[in-house]
Design a protein around this motif. Structure first.
Motif, PDB file in Angstrom:
ATOM      1  N   VAL A   9     -96.270  78.016 -11.711  1.00 47.24           N
ATOM      2  CA  VAL A   9     -95.735  77.161 -12.769  1.00 47.24           C
ATOM      3  C   VAL A   9     -95.524  75.745 -12.254  1.00 47.24           C
ATOM      4  O   VAL A   9     -95.418  74.803 -13.043  1.00 47.24           O
ATOM      5  N   VAL A  10     -95.447  75.593 -10.949  1.00 48.56           N
ATOM      6  CA  VAL A  10     -95.364  74.277 -10.317  1.00 48.56           C
ATOM      7  C   VAL A  10     -96.383  74.240  -9.192  1.00 48.56           C
ATOM      8  O   VAL A  10     -96.413  75.127  -8.345  1.00 48.56           O
ATOM      9  N   GLU A  11     -97.226  73.208  -9.201  1.00 48.34           N
ATOM     10  CA  GLU A  11     -98.196  72.996  -8.129  1.00 48.34           C
ATOM     11  C   GLU A  11     -98.179  71.524  -7.742  1.00 48.34           C
ATOM     12  O   GLU A  11     -98.548  70.664  -8.532  1.00 48.34           O
ATOM     13  N   VAL A  12     -97.724  71.277  -6.538  1.00 46.59           N
ATOM     14  CA  VAL A  12     -97.668  69.923  -6.004  1.00 46.59           C
ATOM     15  C   VAL A  12     -98.510  69.894  -4.737  1.00 46.59           C
ATOM     16  O   VAL A  12     -98.342  70.742  -3.861  1.00 46.59           O
ATOM     17  N   ALA A  13     -99.410  68.938  -4.629  1.00 42.83           N
ATOM     18  CA  ALA A  13    -100.277  68.845  -3.456  1.00 42.83           C
ATOM     19  C   ALA A  13    -100.369  67.411  -2.976  1.00 42.83           C
ATOM     20  O   ALA A  13    -100.659  66.499  -3.760  1.00 42.83           O
ATOM     21  N   ALA A  14    -100.113  67.228  -1.680  1.00 42.00           N
ATOM     22  CA  ALA A  14    -100.280  65.932  -1.008  1.00 42.00           C
ATOM     23  C   ALA A  14     -99.569  64.797  -1.739  1.00 42.00           C
ATOM     24  O   ALA A  14    -100.088  63.681  -1.855  1.00 42.00           O
ATOM     25  N   LEU A  15     -98.358  65.058  -2.207  1.00 41.13           N
ATOM     26  CA  LEU A  15     -97.622  64.090  -3.017  1.00 41.13           C
ATOM     27  C   LEU A  15     -97.019  62.997  -2.140  1.00 41.13           C
ATOM     28  O   LEU A  15     -96.385  63.271  -1.123  1.00 41.13           O
ATOM     29  N   LEU A  28     -96.287  65.758   0.441  1.00 41.10           N
ATOM     30  CA  LEU A  28     -95.532  66.980   0.154  1.00 41.10           C
ATOM     31  C   LEU A  28     -96.363  67.988  -0.634  1.00 41.10           C
ATOM     32  O   LEU A  28     -97.057  67.634  -1.593  1.00 41.10           O
ATOM     33  N   ASP A  29     -96.288  69.258  -0.231  1.00 46.81           N
ATOM     34  CA  ASP A  29     -96.880  70.383  -0.961  1.00 46.81           C
ATOM     35  C   ASP A  29     -95.768  71.316  -1.407  1.00 46.81           C
ATOM     36  O   ASP A  29     -94.850  71.604  -0.640  1.00 46.81           O
ATOM     37  N   LEU A  30     -95.872  71.813  -2.648  1.00 47.36           N
ATOM     38  CA  LEU A  30     -94.857  72.718  -3.177  1.00 47.36           C
ATOM     39  C   LEU A  30     -95.469  73.575  -4.274  1.00 47.36           C
ATOM     40  O   LEU A  30     -96.167  73.059  -5.149  1.00 47.36           O
ATOM     41  N   VAL A  31     -95.220  74.879  -4.206  1.00 42.18           N
ATOM     42  CA  VAL A  31     -95.696  75.807  -5.235  1.00 42.18           C
ATOM     43  C   VAL A  31     -94.545  76.693  -5.664  1.00 42.18           C
ATOM     44  O   VAL A  31     -93.791  77.203  -4.824  1.00 42.18           O
ATOM     45  N   VAL A  32     -94.382  76.872  -6.978  1.00 41.91           N
ATOM     46  CA  VAL A  32     -93.432  77.835  -7.525  1.00 41.91           C
ATOM     47  C   VAL A  32     -94.242  78.858  -8.309  1.00 41.91           C
ATOM     48  O   VAL A  32     -94.885  78.520  -9.305  1.00 41.91           O
ATOM     49  N   GLU A  33     -94.219  80.096  -7.854  1.00 37.19           N
ATOM     50  CA  GLU A  33     -94.958  81.162  -8.527  1.00 37.19           C
ATOM     51  C   GLU A  33     -94.212  81.609  -9.777  1.00 37.19           C
ATOM     52  O   GLU A  33     -92.979  81.588  -9.832  1.00 37.19           O
ATOM     53  N   ARG A  34     -94.971  82.032 -10.765  1.00 36.68           N
ATOM     54  CA  ARG A  34     -94.374  82.489 -12.028  1.00 36.68           C
ATOM     55  C   ARG A  34     -93.453  83.691 -11.780  1.00 36.68           C
ATOM     56  O   ARG A  34     -93.786  84.617 -11.054  1.00 36.68           O
ATOM     57  N   GLY A 211     -89.652  63.810   3.624  1.00 36.19           N
ATOM     58  CA  GLY A 211     -90.702  63.852   2.617  1.00 36.19           C
ATOM     59  C   GLY A 211     -91.855  64.778   2.917  1.00 36.19           C
ATOM     60  O   GLY A 211     -92.866  64.760   2.216  1.00 36.19           O
ATOM     61  N   ARG A 212     -91.723  65.625   3.951  1.00 37.70           N
ATOM     62  CA  ARG A 212     -92.787  66.556   4.330  1.00 37.70           C
ATOM     63  C   ARG A 212     -92.235  67.961   4.473  1.00 37.70           C
ATOM     64  O   ARG A 212     -91.061  68.149   4.824  1.00 37.70           O
ATOM     65  N   VAL A 213     -93.072  68.945   4.243  1.00 37.10           N
ATOM     66  CA  VAL A 213     -92.682  70.341   4.430  1.00 37.10           C
ATOM     67  C   VAL A 213     -92.690  70.659   5.921  1.00 37.10           C
ATOM     68  O   VAL A 213     -93.679  70.416   6.612  1.00 37.10           O
ATOM     69  N   VAL A 214     -91.574  71.215   6.407  1.00 37.97           N
ATOM     70  CA  VAL A 214     -91.515  71.622   7.814  1.00 37.97           C
ATOM     71  C   VAL A 214     -91.558  73.135   7.974  1.00 37.97           C
ATOM     72  O   VAL A 214     -91.865  73.632   9.054  1.00 37.97           O
ATOM     73  N   ARG A 215     -91.260  73.874   6.920  1.00 41.73           N
ATOM     74  CA  ARG A 215     -91.375  75.334   6.979  1.00 41.73           C
ATOM     75  C   ARG A 215     -91.383  75.877   5.563  1.00 41.73           C
ATOM     76  O   ARG A 215     -90.660  75.394   4.699  1.00 41.73           O
ATOM     77  N   GLU A 216     -92.221  76.897   5.316  1.00 41.34           N
ATOM     78  CA  GLU A 216     -92.298  77.517   3.985  1.00 41.34           C
ATOM     79  C   GLU A 216     -92.644  78.976   4.151  1.00 41.34           C
ATOM     80  O   GLU A 216     -93.433  79.348   5.016  1.00 41.34           O
ATOM     81  N   GLY A 217     -92.030  79.828   3.330  1.00 39.20           N
ATOM     82  CA  GLY A 217     -92.357  81.243   3.363  1.00 39.20           C
ATOM     83  C   GLY A 217     -91.247  82.084   2.784  1.00 39.20           C
ATOM     84  O   GLY A 217     -90.239  81.581   2.276  1.00 39.20           O
ATOM     85  N   THR A 218     -91.414  83.400   2.848  1.00 42.98           N
ATOM     86  CA  THR A 218     -90.337  84.308   2.459  1.00 42.98           C
ATOM     87  C   THR A 218     -89.265  84.264   3.539  1.00 42.98           C
ATOM     88  O   THR A 218     -89.508  83.809   4.672  1.00 42.98           O
TER      89      THR A 218
END
Length: 305
Positions: A9-15, A28-34, A211-218
């Motif tokens: 529902v949210v897709e952000v790439a190289a913002l 910045l990259d960011l994804v929110v799954e439905r 302004g950058r992702v340093v860690r992402e995951g479950t």
């Protein structure tokens, strides 16, 4: 631009976004799954609120791509705002309007409210809807916005420090209500400085800095990069015991306290068994400990550069 991920529902790439010489977002990259809760964490100034303002169509990025509910948040702002609900960290209400009137007005902007859920949430949050905006404390202003957001059938909830000013009891009510919204199929982007809140609610976490992702995951994936804390009482202790697999080891008599990488817990327990174990507890790494260790490491790297 077509959506890369049909379940997002949210897709952000190289913002990127700069204000003069200051770069608030830097690729910045960011994804929110439905149907999930995405934690969005970082210290003050990391770029969280700037990202949210871009998602809400309040700021135009310098570069990068943004998709929100399949649309463009800048071009499709009116139609998208009927499908989402936003709760800021400092809610401003119309001074002469009652809380109940404000809830109804905000709901009308989203195509209406579920009246039964509205009344139930007002009761659970112990909100007096007859008071006017000027009479509310900060915490009660937050309650008005939260009730309005959760009373709607919004597909996406964008929450930026939503529980600021709420007491611990109301924080628990909020967490329950977010769980119920998720069960109804809502997706949630939760920016919070309360790490326990994100740990309780989030399916995945994105941690940003500068302004950058340093860690992402479950949380499970993130904990795999952190250390567990170990407390053991040993029956005997040789003078030159080898605890090389442990970190920050401290001995107080026969009581050992240390940290260990999660994948090496089994090895550490096998080593300690040779000394005879009277008691042993292993605490998995919390999101708070991960957050702090990650930022300490990032700070050390910055100092070295």
């Amino acid at each position: 631009m077509s959506s890369v991920n049909s379940d997002a529902v949210v897709e952000v790439a190289a913002l990127t976004k700069s204000f003069g010489k200051y770069r608030a977002l830097d690729g910045l990259d960011l994804v929110v799954e439905r149907g999930t809760v995405q934690g969005f964490l970082g210290p003050n100034g990391a770029g969280k609120s700037t990202t949210i303002r871009v998602l809400l169509g309040l700021l135009r990025p310098d570069s990068g791509s943004v998709r929100l509910l399949g649309g463009d948040p800048w071009r499709d702002v009116v139609s998208l705002h009927r499908r989402l609900a936003y709760v800021p960290g400092d809610v401003s209400l119309w001074p002469g309007m009652t809380g109940g009137e404000a809830i109804d007005l905000l709901g009308a902007l989203r195509g209406g409210l579920n009246e039964r859920r509205r009344e139930e949430l007002i009761d659970r949050f112990e909100l007096d809807p007859s008071k006017r905006g000027r009479q509310y404390s900060k915490g009660n202003r937050q309650k008005v916005a939260i009730v309005a957001a959760l009373s709607s059938d919004a597909e996406l909830l964008i929450l930026d420090e939503p529980t600021s000013g709420l007491d611990p009891l109301m924080e628990n009510v909020f967490q329950e209500a977010i769980g119920e919204a998720k069960d109804r199929g809502a997706s949630v982007l939760l920016s919070s400085h309360i790490l326990a809140e994100a740990e309780s609610l989030a399916d995945r976490v994105t941690i940003i800095r500068d302004g950058r992702v340093v860690r992402e995951g479950t949380l499970a994936e993130l904990r795999g990069h952190s250390r567990s804390r170990l407390h053991a009482t040993l029956q005997r202790l040789p003078a030159h015991a080898d605890f090389s697999m442990l970190h920050d080891a401290q001995l107080d008599g026969n009581r050992l306290t240390a940290t260990v990488e999660s994948p090496r817990i089994g090895e550490a327990m096998a080593r300690l068994t040779g000394f005879g174990i009277d008691s042993l507890t292993v605490e998995p790494p919390s999101l708070e400990s991960l957050f702090l260790s990650l930022y300490e490491a990032e700070g050390d790297e910055s100092a070295d550069r």
